[in-house]
Scaffold this motif. Sequence first.
Motif, PDB file in Angstrom:
ATOM      1  N   GLU A   1      -0.318   3.505   6.591  1.00  0.00           N
ATOM      2  CA  GLU A   1      -0.294   3.314   5.140  1.00  0.00           C
ATOM      3  C   GLU A   1      -1.265   2.208   4.719  1.00  0.00           C
ATOM      4  O   GLU A   1      -1.978   2.328   3.712  1.00  0.00           O
ATOM      5  CB  GLU A   1       1.125   2.962   4.705  1.00  0.00           C
ATOM      6  CG  GLU A   1       1.284   2.823   3.197  1.00  0.00           C
ATOM      7  CD  GLU A   1       2.708   2.499   2.813  1.00  0.00           C
ATOM      8  OE1 GLU A   1       2.967   2.374   1.593  1.00  0.00           O
ATOM      9  OE2 GLU A   1       3.563   2.374   3.718  1.00  0.00           O
ATOM     10  N   TYR A   2      -1.331   1.123   5.554  1.00  0.00           N
ATOM     11  CA  TYR A   2      -2.243   0.017   5.238  1.00  0.00           C
ATOM     12  C   TYR A   2      -3.695   0.480   5.323  1.00  0.00           C
ATOM     13  O   TYR A   2      -4.526   0.138   4.468  1.00  0.00           O
ATOM     14  CB  TYR A   2      -1.988  -1.138   6.202  1.00  0.00           C
ATOM     15  CG  TYR A   2      -2.947  -2.287   6.024  1.00  0.00           C
ATOM     16  CD1 TYR A   2      -2.812  -3.161   4.943  1.00  0.00           C
ATOM     17  CD2 TYR A   2      -3.996  -2.494   6.918  1.00  0.00           C
ATOM     18  CE1 TYR A   2      -3.702  -4.211   4.771  1.00  0.00           C
ATOM     19  CE2 TYR A   2      -4.880  -3.534   6.749  1.00  0.00           C
ATOM     20  CZ  TYR A   2      -4.737  -4.407   5.677  1.00  0.00           C
ATOM     21  OH  TYR A   2      -5.613  -5.440   5.509  1.00  0.00           O
ATOM     22  N   ALA A   3      -4.018   1.291   6.366  1.00  0.00           N
ATOM     23  CA  ALA A   3      -5.396   1.786   6.509  1.00  0.00           C
ATOM     24  C   ALA A   3      -5.765   2.676   5.327  1.00  0.00           C
ATOM     25  O   ALA A   3      -6.877   2.587   4.773  1.00  0.00           O
ATOM     26  CB  ALA A   3      -5.531   2.552   7.826  1.00  0.00           C
ATOM     27  N   ALA A   4      -4.808   3.545   4.928  1.00  0.00           N
ATOM     28  CA  ALA A   4      -5.095   4.431   3.800  1.00  0.00           C
ATOM     29  C   ALA A   4      -5.304   3.628   2.522  1.00  0.00           C
ATOM     30  O   ALA A   4      -6.247   3.884   1.743  1.00  0.00           O
ATOM     31  CB  ALA A   4      -3.945   5.429   3.633  1.00  0.00           C
ATOM     32  N   LYS A   5      -4.450   2.626   2.305  1.00  0.00           N
ATOM     33  CA  LYS A   5      -4.599   1.815   1.094  1.00  0.00           C
ATOM     34  C   LYS A   5      -5.876   0.978   1.139  1.00  0.00           C
ATOM     35  O   LYS A   5      -6.542   0.788   0.112  1.00  0.00           O
ATOM     36  CB  LYS A   5      -3.379   0.902   0.933  1.00  0.00           C
ATOM     37  CG  LYS A   5      -2.114   1.655   0.549  1.00  0.00           C
ATOM     38  CD  LYS A   5      -0.964   0.711   0.304  1.00  0.00           C
ATOM     39  CE  LYS A   5       0.274   1.465  -0.147  1.00  0.00           C
ATOM     40  NZ  LYS A   5       1.417   0.556  -0.400  1.00  0.00           N
ATOM     41  N   ARG A   6      -6.244   0.476   2.360  1.00  0.00           N
ATOM     42  CA  ARG A   6      -7.474  -0.317   2.476  1.00  0.00           C
ATOM     43  C   ARG A   6      -8.695   0.548   2.185  1.00  0.00           C
ATOM     44  O   ARG A   6      -9.621   0.116   1.483  1.00  0.00           O
ATOM     45  CB  ARG A   6      -7.563  -0.914   3.882  1.00  0.00           C
ATOM     46  CG  ARG A   6      -8.782  -1.816   4.085  1.00  0.00           C
ATOM     47  CD  ARG A   6      -8.785  -2.401   5.488  1.00  0.00           C
ATOM     48  NE  ARG A   6      -9.934  -3.246   5.683  1.00  0.00           N
ATOM     49  CZ  ARG A   6     -10.017  -4.519   5.305  1.00  0.00           C
ATOM     50  NH1 ARG A   6      -8.981  -5.072   4.684  1.00  0.00           N
ATOM     51  NH2 ARG A   6     -11.107  -5.233   5.523  1.00  0.00           N
ATOM     52  N   LYS A   7      -8.694   1.787   2.723  1.00  0.00           N
ATOM     53  CA  LYS A   7      -9.818   2.686   2.468  1.00  0.00           C
ATOM     54  C   LYS A   7      -9.918   2.998   0.981  1.00  0.00           C
ATOM     55  O   LYS A   7     -11.013   2.996   0.392  1.00  0.00           O
ATOM     56  CB  LYS A   7      -9.639   3.977   3.263  1.00  0.00           C
ATOM     57  CG  LYS A   7     -10.811   4.944   3.150  1.00  0.00           C
ATOM     58  CD  LYS A   7     -10.586   6.149   4.031  1.00  0.00           C
ATOM     59  CE  LYS A   7     -11.785   7.091   3.942  1.00  0.00           C
ATOM     60  NZ  LYS A   7     -12.092   7.516   2.576  1.00  0.00           N
ATOM     61  N   ALA A   8      -8.739   3.264   0.360  1.00  0.00           N
ATOM     62  CA  ALA A   8      -8.756   3.543  -1.070  1.00  0.00           C
ATOM     63  C   ALA A   8      -9.266   2.332  -1.850  1.00  0.00           C
ATOM     64  O   ALA A   8     -10.029   2.470  -2.818  1.00  0.00           O
ATOM     65  CB  ALA A   8      -7.348   3.931  -1.532  1.00  0.00           C
ATOM     66  N   PHE A   9      -8.858   1.112  -1.405  1.00  0.00           N
ATOM     67  CA  PHE A   9      -9.309  -0.100  -2.084  1.00  0.00           C
ATOM     68  C   PHE A   9     -10.825  -0.281  -1.928  1.00  0.00           C
ATOM     69  O   PHE A   9     -11.533  -0.618  -2.890  1.00  0.00           O
ATOM     70  CB  PHE A   9      -8.558  -1.303  -1.504  1.00  0.00           C
ATOM     71  CG  PHE A   9      -9.008  -2.619  -2.065  1.00  0.00           C
ATOM     72  CD1 PHE A   9      -8.657  -2.997  -3.358  1.00  0.00           C
ATOM     73  CD2 PHE A   9      -9.812  -3.471  -1.320  1.00  0.00           C
ATOM     74  CE1 PHE A   9      -9.085  -4.206  -3.877  1.00  0.00           C
ATOM     75  CE2 PHE A   9     -10.241  -4.674  -1.840  1.00  0.00           C
ATOM     76  CZ  PHE A   9      -9.878  -5.052  -3.120  1.00  0.00           C
ATOM     77  N   GLU A  10     -11.339  -0.051  -0.702  1.00  0.00           N
ATOM     78  CA  GLU A  10     -12.785  -0.190  -0.478  1.00  0.00           C
ATOM     79  C   GLU A  10     -13.562   0.831  -1.299  1.00  0.00           C
ATOM     80  O   GLU A  10     -14.619   0.517  -1.874  1.00  0.00           O
ATOM     81  CB  GLU A  10     -13.086  -0.033   1.010  1.00  0.00           C
ATOM     82  CG  GLU A  10     -12.576  -1.206   1.853  1.00  0.00           C
ATOM     83  CD  GLU A  10     -12.791  -0.977   3.335  1.00  0.00           C
ATOM     84  OE1 GLU A  10     -13.209   0.153   3.690  1.00  0.00           O
ATOM     85  OE2 GLU A  10     -12.540  -1.903   4.136  1.00  0.00           O
ATOM     86  N   ASP A  11     -13.026   2.073  -1.355  1.00  0.00           N
ATOM     87  CA  ASP A  11     -13.696   3.092  -2.175  1.00  0.00           C
ATOM     88  C   ASP A  11     -13.706   2.670  -3.638  1.00  0.00           C
ATOM     89  O   ASP A  11     -14.715   2.835  -4.348  1.00  0.00           O
ATOM     90  CB  ASP A  11     -12.985   4.436  -2.015  1.00  0.00           C
ATOM     91  CG  ASP A  11     -13.139   4.990  -0.605  1.00  0.00           C
ATOM     92  OD1 ASP A  11     -14.053   4.529   0.117  1.00  0.00           O
ATOM     93  OD2 ASP A  11     -12.337   5.879  -0.222  1.00  0.00           O
ATOM     94  N   GLU A  12     -12.601   2.117  -4.089  1.00  0.00           N
ATOM     95  CA  GLU A  12     -12.524   1.685  -5.482  1.00  0.00           C
ATOM     96  C   GLU A  12     -13.487   0.526  -5.742  1.00  0.00           C
ATOM     97  O   GLU A  12     -14.158   0.468  -6.784  1.00  0.00           O
ATOM     98  CB  GLU A  12     -11.079   1.269  -5.805  1.00  0.00           C
ATOM     99  CG  GLU A  12     -10.849   0.848  -7.244  1.00  0.00           C
ATOM    100  CD  GLU A  12     -10.985   2.009  -8.203  1.00  0.00           C
ATOM    101  OE1 GLU A  12     -11.133   1.772  -9.418  1.00  0.00           O
ATOM    102  OE2 GLU A  12     -10.927   3.175  -7.744  1.00  0.00           O
ATOM    103  N   VAL A  13     -13.582  -0.419  -4.752  1.00  0.00           N
ATOM    104  CA  VAL A  13     -14.511  -1.551  -4.911  1.00  0.00           C
ATOM    105  C   VAL A  13     -15.955  -1.052  -4.955  1.00  0.00           C
ATOM    106  O   VAL A  13     -16.770  -1.510  -5.772  1.00  0.00           O
ATOM    107  CB  VAL A  13     -14.298  -2.561  -3.765  1.00  0.00           C
ATOM    108  CG1 VAL A  13     -15.425  -3.594  -3.749  1.00  0.00           C
ATOM    109  CG2 VAL A  13     -12.956  -3.251  -3.921  1.00  0.00           C
TER     110      VAL A  13
END
Length: 302
Positions: free
Chosen positions: A211-223
């Motif tokens: 879940e953390y990896a998925a949220k981190r990837k989503a956060f990086e994509d958003e950034v």
Amino acid sequence: MVAPEKPQSAPKTTQFAVGVRGYNQRQVDERLAELTKEMRETARSRDEAVATSSDLTKALAYAQKELAETKAALARMSSSPSGAGAMAERVRMMMQLAEEEIADLRAAAEADAASTRDQADKYAHETRRTADKLAKDAEEERARLLSEAKGEIEKLNAAAGAKRVEQAAAAERARKEADAKAEAAAAAARQEADRVAAEELARKKKAFEDEYAAKRKAFEDEVARKQQETESALTSARAQQTEADRNRKLALDLRKKVAERIAATDVAVQEAMRLLAPVEEAPSNGDRKPSPAPAPAPAAKG
């Protein structure tokens, strides 16, 4: 005349069943109730016999009264001269027969009453004596059985004491075995619980990492998207700034030209006003008033 009832014969001794605490109480109570009922019936029969004797006494008194009246009538008839002597013997015989019948009735009534009273008293006495004997026998039997029961209870208590000691020892052994089994079961349960907890912890940890990896990837994509949007906005802003600077420069140039034209126009207007103004006459003293100097042109605004 009512015949008196004959009392019942005295009952035989009843055998009661033996119980733990003496004779069977229900049978004794039932027998005592029967004896009480028989005593009441005997007393009622005695009262009826007494009432019958009273009735016979009343009948005797009534017969005696009739006899006295008959004697008085005969006396009156004897005193009459019309056939009294002929009837005297016959009347005397009738009176004698009546007296004999009355005497027989009185004797029979008194004999019946006395016999009934004696029999009732005898039956009541025998019934009471039988009941007392039964009660005494029941009390003696109860005392004997109570003594035997006490001895049996003492024996049972002694046997129960030994049995309790043996049962206590067996219970202690069973308790120790149960404690050992419970301890082993608890250890196995703790081990199984630790294993299940470790598996659950690993599963939750993996789920958290995923879940953390998925949220981190989503956060990086958003950034990255935000950075791209920011760069696009900066590029557009720079272009707009360049356009604004060019427009400002054009505006400044236009302003400068307008200022220069305004200044030239002012100079031309002042010169025209100077030329168009009338010439003043010279003063008498020969002094000439100098003409006003032209106004300086306004400086162009930067």
